[in-house]
Scaffold this motif. Structure first.
Motif, PDB file in Angstrom:
ATOM      1  N   LEU A  90      56.985  54.458   6.095  1.00 54.90           N
ATOM      2  CA  LEU A  90      57.017  54.946   7.476  1.00 54.90           C
ATOM      3  C   LEU A  90      58.010  54.151   8.330  1.00 54.90           C
ATOM      4  O   LEU A  90      58.545  54.671   9.307  1.00 54.90           O
ATOM      5  CB  LEU A  90      55.617  54.900   8.093  1.00 54.90           C
ATOM      6  CG  LEU A  90      54.632  55.952   7.563  1.00 54.90           C
ATOM      7  CD1 LEU A  90      53.245  55.721   8.116  1.00 54.90           C
ATOM      8  CD2 LEU A  90      55.101  57.358   7.915  1.00 54.90           C
ATOM      9  N   TYR A 109      58.634  54.244  12.399  1.00 56.81           N
ATOM     10  CA  TYR A 109      57.279  54.551  12.847  1.00 56.81           C
ATOM     11  C   TYR A 109      56.301  53.535  12.273  1.00 56.81           C
ATOM     12  O   TYR A 109      56.342  53.207  11.089  1.00 56.81           O
ATOM     13  CB  TYR A 109      56.903  55.957  12.382  1.00 56.81           C
ATOM     14  CG  TYR A 109      55.512  56.401  12.767  1.00 56.81           C
ATOM     15  CD1 TYR A 109      55.241  56.851  14.051  1.00 56.81           C
ATOM     16  CD2 TYR A 109      54.473  56.381  11.839  1.00 56.81           C
ATOM     17  CE1 TYR A 109      53.975  57.270  14.410  1.00 56.81           C
ATOM     18  CE2 TYR A 109      53.194  56.803  12.188  1.00 56.81           C
ATOM     19  CZ  TYR A 109      52.958  57.242  13.474  1.00 56.81           C
ATOM     20  OH  TYR A 109      51.703  57.665  13.831  1.00 56.81           O
ATOM     21  N   ARG A 159      52.057  52.737  12.289  1.00 59.12           N
ATOM     22  CA  ARG A 159      50.770  53.303  12.697  1.00 59.12           C
ATOM     23  C   ARG A 159      50.140  52.444  13.779  1.00 59.12           C
ATOM     24  O   ARG A 159      50.506  51.268  13.946  1.00 59.12           O
ATOM     25  CB  ARG A 159      49.842  53.398  11.492  1.00 59.12           C
ATOM     26  CG  ARG A 159      50.278  54.529  10.588  1.00 59.12           C
ATOM     27  CD  ARG A 159      49.145  55.014   9.702  1.00 59.12           C
ATOM     28  NE  ARG A 159      49.557  56.264   9.070  1.00 59.12           N
ATOM     29  CZ  ARG A 159      49.392  56.548   7.785  1.00 59.12           C
ATOM     30  NH1 ARG A 159      48.786  55.687   7.004  1.00 59.12           N
ATOM     31  NH2 ARG A 159      49.797  57.693   7.296  1.00 59.12           N
ATOM     32  N   SER A 160      49.198  53.033  14.481  1.00 59.44           N
ATOM     33  CA  SER A 160      48.532  52.371  15.600  1.00 59.44           C
ATOM     34  C   SER A 160      48.060  50.971  15.207  1.00 59.44           C
ATOM     35  O   SER A 160      47.378  50.787  14.200  1.00 59.44           O
ATOM     36  CB  SER A 160      47.348  53.242  16.013  1.00 59.44           C
ATOM     37  OG  SER A 160      46.479  52.508  16.805  1.00 59.44           O
ATOM     38  N   SER A 180      47.324  67.827   7.336  1.00 63.71           N
ATOM     39  CA  SER A 180      48.514  67.599   8.144  1.00 63.71           C
ATOM     40  C   SER A 180      49.067  68.848   8.807  1.00 63.71           C
ATOM     41  O   SER A 180      49.956  68.773   9.630  1.00 63.71           O
ATOM     42  CB  SER A 180      49.609  66.951   7.304  1.00 63.71           C
ATOM     43  OG  SER A 180      49.160  65.698   6.859  1.00 63.71           O
ATOM     44  N   GLN A 199      43.767  61.542  16.848  1.00 62.04           N
ATOM     45  CA  GLN A 199      43.743  60.684  15.661  1.00 62.04           C
ATOM     46  C   GLN A 199      43.858  61.480  14.365  1.00 62.04           C
ATOM     47  O   GLN A 199      43.853  60.906  13.288  1.00 62.04           O
ATOM     48  CB  GLN A 199      42.460  59.847  15.645  1.00 62.04           C
ATOM     49  CG  GLN A 199      42.566  58.686  16.613  1.00 62.04           C
ATOM     50  CD  GLN A 199      41.235  58.087  16.961  1.00 62.04           C
ATOM     51  OE1 GLN A 199      40.185  58.652  16.655  1.00 62.04           O
ATOM     52  NE2 GLN A 199      41.255  56.945  17.623  1.00 62.04           N
ATOM     53  N   SER A 228      45.465  63.774  11.263  1.00 62.76           N
ATOM     54  CA  SER A 228      46.708  63.686  10.503  1.00 62.76           C
ATOM     55  C   SER A 228      47.772  64.612  11.056  1.00 62.76           C
ATOM     56  O   SER A 228      48.951  64.294  11.025  1.00 62.76           O
ATOM     57  CB  SER A 228      46.455  64.062   9.051  1.00 62.76           C
ATOM     58  OG  SER A 228      45.568  63.175   8.467  1.00 62.76           O
ATOM     59  N   GLU A 258      49.803  62.961  13.693  1.00 62.71           N
ATOM     60  CA  GLU A 258      50.796  62.040  13.142  1.00 62.71           C
ATOM     61  C   GLU A 258      51.973  62.830  12.579  1.00 62.71           C
ATOM     62  O   GLU A 258      53.133  62.482  12.771  1.00 62.71           O
ATOM     63  CB  GLU A 258      50.177  61.172  12.040  1.00 62.71           C
ATOM     64  CG  GLU A 258      51.184  60.231  11.414  1.00 62.71           C
ATOM     65  CD  GLU A 258      50.538  59.195  10.500  1.00 62.71           C
ATOM     66  OE1 GLU A 258      50.228  59.543   9.353  1.00 62.71           O
ATOM     67  OE2 GLU A 258      50.344  58.046  10.933  1.00 62.71           O
ATOM     68  N   THR A 270      54.266  63.940  15.247  1.00 57.78           N
ATOM     69  CA  THR A 270      55.081  62.808  15.700  1.00 57.78           C
ATOM     70  C   THR A 270      56.259  62.608  14.752  1.00 57.78           C
ATOM     71  O   THR A 270      57.382  62.388  15.176  1.00 57.78           O
ATOM     72  CB  THR A 270      54.230  61.517  15.702  1.00 57.78           C
ATOM     73  OG1 THR A 270      53.011  61.786  16.359  1.00 57.78           O
ATOM     74  CG2 THR A 270      54.942  60.395  16.411  1.00 57.78           C
ATOM     75  N   LEU A 271      55.966  62.698  13.442  1.00 59.98           N
ATOM     76  CA  LEU A 271      57.005  62.462  12.449  1.00 59.98           C
ATOM     77  C   LEU A 271      57.962  63.642  12.337  1.00 59.98           C
ATOM     78  O   LEU A 271      58.961  63.576  11.642  1.00 59.98           O
ATOM     79  CB  LEU A 271      56.369  62.150  11.093  1.00 59.98           C
ATOM     80  CG  LEU A 271      55.608  60.820  11.064  1.00 59.98           C
ATOM     81  CD1 LEU A 271      54.923  60.615   9.735  1.00 59.98           C
ATOM     82  CD2 LEU A 271      56.536  59.661  11.361  1.00 59.98           C
TER      83      LEU A 271
END
Lengths: 552, 320
Positions: A54, A59, A61-62, A104, B212, B214, B217, B220-221
């Motif tokens: 990443l 990027y 992660r938090s 995702s 939070q 996936s 994320e 964002t990516l």
């Protein structure tokens, strides 16, 4: 000398540690990658492989932050850029393919809108152009009905197809660098091979530069030109794929390679002459109301098998094949619609209401997730003492001593008796989970994917323990797994389950001997092997097999 | 839209009516537990036993409870809430006039509270952990734990008594629109104050749990802007929980309305109900209680139906 396409120098990434002091989770990373090559990052969970991948998109992660070093992609240090500058590169020049496409994709939108979104964000194409490109990519990735599949919502498409669609999403803007983060780990092995093949073709066709993150050496061997081995956030070794597999230099790489090789445990040999301890006959089960010995949604059909004393019988099959339902029925958690099971000739009762205490004691289950199976509020001592008290095993005064014996048995230090599950590692928790089941002194032990959540090396030690137990106590075991390697390594007999039926039953070494069911053949051919070039070989004749399986 | 979703919605509405019936029964039982009845209340404590009995039988209060329950229920289903025991007018007529006043107050509050709460909730979710977020979280806890009557009394004291800027009582027959607005300002502010704190907190929580996932994320990516991530990717998925919490928060408005109407002497349903309790006007009390409970149930049902419709899994079913 020209600059490499990707150069990571002295990278360190930290999380806030005790007392607010940053604690590095990744450090001293040095990597380079030439244009058009594939670099694999391999390691176990917590090795920092995803964190490093990443970082190539700038990027973190938090909670994580870049504390040292540089990540230069095509002449630009990603870590020096502002958020806005990084944003312009993400999804455009650098694209990401995540582990679980199912999680995702946004559940609220049609797939095509999500796949073409990066064209709209970065203004690279008009909407119709992007849609046409997406359809071309669907076709290239071998998706069925490429012109219309995009109109569906994520929940209307299978896992393997979703994973390919998320690859199409990544490829849309012709990225210079693609990051694949465990892209096939969530898939069944027979689906994985198809997706791997599609990915490899795609990478080759587009001459893409890619970073492939995985925990599976065999998968990586098919995809990568170069492998970087990681452990606890540090680099162990980087080498060209063939050379790393044939002559690894780091001790940890050798360990990984050894764990990946199937390590055969001592077997029982022929058990056909021994009187079986457990007999299961004509077992049917499913969900919904049971009428005329049939459930509304039948899952398991006509399953019959025997287990001899001390024998380990493996059950293998893909997700949804009915393995776990079978285990739950045998454990008495879920009623069978039909069928019976006897232990030492006595009917144990699979249907209807609660079993008697003695019968429950005879069959114990070890669940996949030790994290959720062990009560986090109890100490290890309490957890192991509980079955002794519940089933009234042994003399009361001897029970504390018995708890310590059990801890010795599963190689947990006696000093850990006062600790709670949260303070143990994943492998230790699974050992306690096992000890808890053994404490009840069962005759049959049901192991449901007990090593699936563990890293290879830890899993291997749990398997050793299981083999010891059967030799020591003559325990009969039903060992459920989706991983053929694991099952072959410790089971005396293997049953292959497909759509709720047992399609093949044989000793592991005979599974490859015809005649076996086409599904079994497909399953065996789909298991990745370490040697490069396996993927191309395995694909030969696969289409014909797939058709035969579809007709089953 | 498919058959399954229609079935789910019909089921949900069925559940609402079932609950409504249960609630009506409970209201009947509860109102019969009130000490005293309209006969004793209207005749005063010096009435003789005979006159009380006479009035009771005239009002039908001497009949067995079960019989009164059934006749009340039968009338209610036909939209007849009975005759007021005190002024002998149909309950419905009294209710309708007051109801529009209360609805006006509630609608005004909602129209202000929802945008404000959305703004606060969304911004504090985006800048989670910032000074702004902590400030907003802290003040909303403070607002939620301050009793509404105290807030109301306090602002009356400051703005009406001390500064004299605003009238202490709400006068709906004000001479000009400006006067009307001035007299509504304080009641509406108190109600907004109660609702916004709770709603903003729940919106923040719903949005944070969505942020939070996936797929956030992933977006964002993909290089999405922050606004795009929150408004386009997170919001549609957070909408169902947000709507549910909005419905719940609006329900706390129903209890807030009681205090506000009393303190500002606002001629609404709550005021009517309190008056009816003090005169033991049981049919009126029952009707008012039904109004409150139905509005609660309708709000929750609307939120649930919306959640069903916005879920693509339910909307489209499984393709295979």
């Amino acid at each position: 000398m020209s600059q490499p396409f990707l150069r990571i120098k002295n990278l360190e990434i930290c999380v806030p540690g005790a007392g607010g002091k940053p604690r590095p989770i990744v450090q001293d990373i040095e990597l380079t990658l030439e244009k058009g090559q594939v670099l694999a990052l391999i390691g176990e969970s917590g090795s920092g492989k995803t964190t490093i991948a990443l970082s190539m998109m700038g990027y973190a992660r938090s909670g994580c932050s870049f504390t040292k070093g540089s990540v230069v992609v095509d002449g630009t240090n990603m870590l020096d850029l502002t958020f806005e500058q990084r944003r312009h590169l993400r999804g455009n020049k650098i694209a990401y393919i995540p582990q679980s496409a199912a999680a995702s994709f946004n559940p609220a939108f049609r797939l095509i809108d999500q796949i073409t979104e990066s064209a709209r964000i970065h203004g690279t194409m008009t909407r119709p152009e992007a849609a046409a490109k997406a359809r071309a990519l669907f076709a290239e990735l071998g998706l069925p009905d490429p012109d219309r599949i995009g109109e569906r919502y994520p929940h209307e498409v299978s896992g393997g197809q979703l994973q390919r669609m998320i690859a199409a999403m990544a490829m849309l803007n012709d990225p210079a660098l693609i990051i694949l983060d465990e892209p096939t780990t969530a898939l069944d092995v027979t689906t994985q091979i198809e997706v791997l093949r599609a990915f490899k073709r795609m990478v080759q066709n587009h001459h893409a530069t890619a970073v492939y993150v995985s925990h599976d050496l065999a998968v990586v061997a098919q995809m990568a030109d170069k492998i970087a081995v990681l452990k606890d956030g540090t680099l162990q070794e980087v080498d060209e794929t063939g050379h790393l597999l044939s002559s690894p230099s780091a001790a940890y790489t050798r360990e990984l390679l050894a764990a990946a090789e199937p390590h055969e445990r001592a077997k029982l040999g022929d058990t056909s002459s021994i009187r079986p301890l457990v007999e299961v006959r004509d077992l049917n089960a499913g969900y919904g109301a049971i009428k005329n010995n049939t459930a509304t949604f039948p899952i398991v059909h006509d399953v019959s098998f025997d287990i001899a004393p001390g024998e380990i019988v493996g059950v293998i099959g893909e997700s949804g094949s009915g393995k776990s339902t079978l285990a739950r029925v045998l454990a008495g958690i879920h009623p069978a619609s039909k069928g019976r099971m006897t232990i030492e000739g006595e009917d144990i009762g699979l249907q209807g209401k609660a079993r008697s205490k003695e019968r429950r004691q005879a069959v114990q289950m070890v669940f996949q997730m030790a994290d959720t199976a062990l009560n986090p509020a109890q100490t290890i001592h309490q957890l192991l003492r509980r079955p002794l008290d519940f089933y009234d095993i042994g003399d009361k005064s001897r029970r504390d001593a018995r708890v310590f014996e059990l801890m010795d048995l599963v190689q947990i230090p006696r000093s850990a008796a006062g600790r709670r599950p949260g303070e143990l590692s994943g492998g230790q928790k699974q050992r306690v989970n096992l000890a808890r089941a053994v404490a009840a002194e069962p005759k049959l032990l049901l192991c449901d994917e007990v090593t699936s959540a563990l890293d290879t090396i830890v899993a291997s030690s749990v398997l050793n323990l299981l083999t010891d137990l059967r030799h020591e106590f003559g325990l009969a075991m039903l060992f459920i797994s989706h991983d053929l390697g694991t099952v072959s390594a410790i089971c005396d007999q293997v049953m292959v389950m497909y759509r709720g039926r047992i399609v093949t039953k044989a000793a592991p070494q005979n599974l490859t001997h015809p005649p076996v069911s086409p599904y079994t053949e497909m399953l065996i051919r789909s298991v990745p092997q370490l040697r490069p070039g396996w993927l191309e070989e395995a694909e030969q004749g696969m289409p014909a097999l797939r058709e035969a399986v579809a007709r089953l | 839209m498919n058959g399954k979703i229609t079935e789910l919605i019909l089921k949900r509405i069925g559940v609402m009516f079932l609950t409504l019936w249960l609630v009506a029964t409970l209201i009947f039982i509860a109102s019969n537990l009130l000490p005293g009845d309209a006969a004793t209340a209207s005749l005063g404590q010096f009435a003789t036993k005979e006159t009380v009995e006479g009035l009771r039988s005239a009002l039908g209060l001497d009949q067995p409870p079960l019989q009164r329950y059934f006749s009340w229920m039968a009338a209610l289903v036909q939209g007849d809430a009975g005759i007021s025991l005190v002024n002998k007018q149909p309950v419905i007529d009294q209710l309708l006039g007051r109801m529009s006043n209360t609805l006006f107050l509630a609608a005004l509050t909602t129209a202000i509270a929802i945008p404000v709460a959305l703004f606060i909730g969304v911004t504090s979710a985006i800048w989670r952990g910032s000074f702004y977020d902590r400030l907003v979280s802290g003040s909303s806890v403070l607002a939620m734990s301050t009793p509404e009557f105290m807030v109301a009394t306090l602002i009356v004291f400051v703005f009406a008594v001390h500064l004299g800027w605003l009238p202490a009582l709400a006068n709906l027959n004000a001479a000009s629109t400006l006067d009307l607005m001035k007299s509504l300002l304080m009641p509406v502010c108190v109600l907004v104050f109660i609702v916004v704190a709770q709603m903003a907190r729940m919106i923040r929580a719903a949005l944070i749990s969505t942020l939070q996932s996936s797929y956030i994320e992933m977006s964002t990516l993909k290089g999405a802007t922050r606004n795009r991530i929150v408004l386009r990717h997170a919001m549609p998925n957070a909408l169902a929980p947000i709507l549910n919490s909005t419905a719940l928060a609006l329900n706390s408005l129903l209890s807030g309305v009681v205090f506000v109407e009393i303190i500002f002497n606002y001629p609404g349903v709550a005021r009517l109900m309190v008056d009816a309790v003090s005169t033991r006007d049981i049919p009126l009390v029952q009707a008012c209680a039904m109004v409150f409970c139905s509005s609660y149930l309708i709000l929750v049902t609307i939120a649930d139906i919306f959640a069903i419709i916005t879920n693509p899994r339910l909307r489209r079913g499984r393709a295979h």
